[in-house]
Design a protein around this motif. Structure first.
Motif, PDB file in Angstrom:
ATOM      1  N   ASP A 109       0.829  -1.218   0.000  1.00 18.65           N
ATOM      2  CA  ASP A 109       0.000   0.000   0.000  1.00 18.65           C
ATOM      3  C   ASP A 109       0.857   1.260   0.000  1.00 18.65           C
ATOM      4  O   ASP A 109       0.531   2.243   0.660  1.00 18.65           O
ATOM      5  N   TYR A 169      -1.346   3.510  -2.116  1.00 15.87           N
ATOM      6  CA  TYR A 169      -2.758   3.293  -1.806  1.00 15.87           C
ATOM      7  C   TYR A 169      -3.231   4.191  -0.658  1.00 15.87           C
ATOM      8  O   TYR A 169      -4.329   4.741  -0.714  1.00 15.87           O
ATOM      9  N   LYS A 179      -9.326   4.425  -4.129  1.00 17.49           N
ATOM     10  CA  LYS A 179      -9.037   3.181  -3.420  1.00 17.49           C
ATOM     11  C   LYS A 179      -9.986   2.076  -3.880  1.00 17.49           C
ATOM     12  O   LYS A 179      -9.560   0.950  -4.126  1.00 17.49           O
TER      13      LYS A 179
END
Length: 165
Positions: free
Chosen positions: A77, A80, A88
């Motif tokens: 991530d 992210y 997302k």
């Protein structure tokens, strides 16, 4: 959709149980081979082939569907965390659909190989001519069911509005 999820969970549990049986089979086969070799100098012929072809392939590949259904694969991530909520959600959907697509491609190619292997009656070239074509069918089955699991995970994540994405 609920019945499809239940069927997928049943298939995943079945595959996991088969992988556990493969571990047990490896343990028993190798133990009996060592026991026979040490006690009466008569080992089981083709132990390496049996373990390599019949036990290791199910052991390694059958748990994939369970991992997919539980979202148990490794995620990174790095960027992210910086995405807005919509981005997302989109990244989750795209990544899971790409995963399903890769599984389907793998299922297609391993299916083709399994057909060729079955038609040729493929055997191992070890101590004995052990037929190995039946094991070739494990991979297309695993990859096809894992593609379904990836798709179901995508639907679950997309429908789960309460989850903090």
């Amino acid at each position: 959709m609920h019945s499809v999820n239940r069927l997928a969970e049943f298939l995943a549990r079945l595959q996991l149980a088969l992988a556990a049986l493969a571990v047990l089979a490896i343990l028993l086969t190798v133990s009996v081979d060592v026991l026979l070799r040490a006690s009466v100098n008569a080992p089981i012929g083709a132990t390496i082939e049996i373990v390599s072809f019949y036990y290791m392939i199910p052991l390694v590949f059958f748990p994939i569907m369970t991992l997919e259904l539980k979202g148990g694969h490794i995620d990174t991530d790095l960027f992210y965390r910086l995405f807005p909520r919509r981005m997302k959600q989109l990244s989750i959907v795209v990544s899971v659909l790409l995963t399903a697509l890769i599984y389907l491609v793998l299922a297609y190619f391993t299916f083709k190989q399994a057909v060729v292997s079955t038609d040729n009656g493929e055997v191992s070239m070890g101590i004995s001519h052990l037929p190995i074509w039946p094991v070739r069918w494990v991979l297309p089955f695993v990859f096809a069911t894992s593609a379904v699991a990836a798709f179901l995970l995508c639907v679950k994540r997309f429908q789960d509005r309460d989850r903090d994405v």
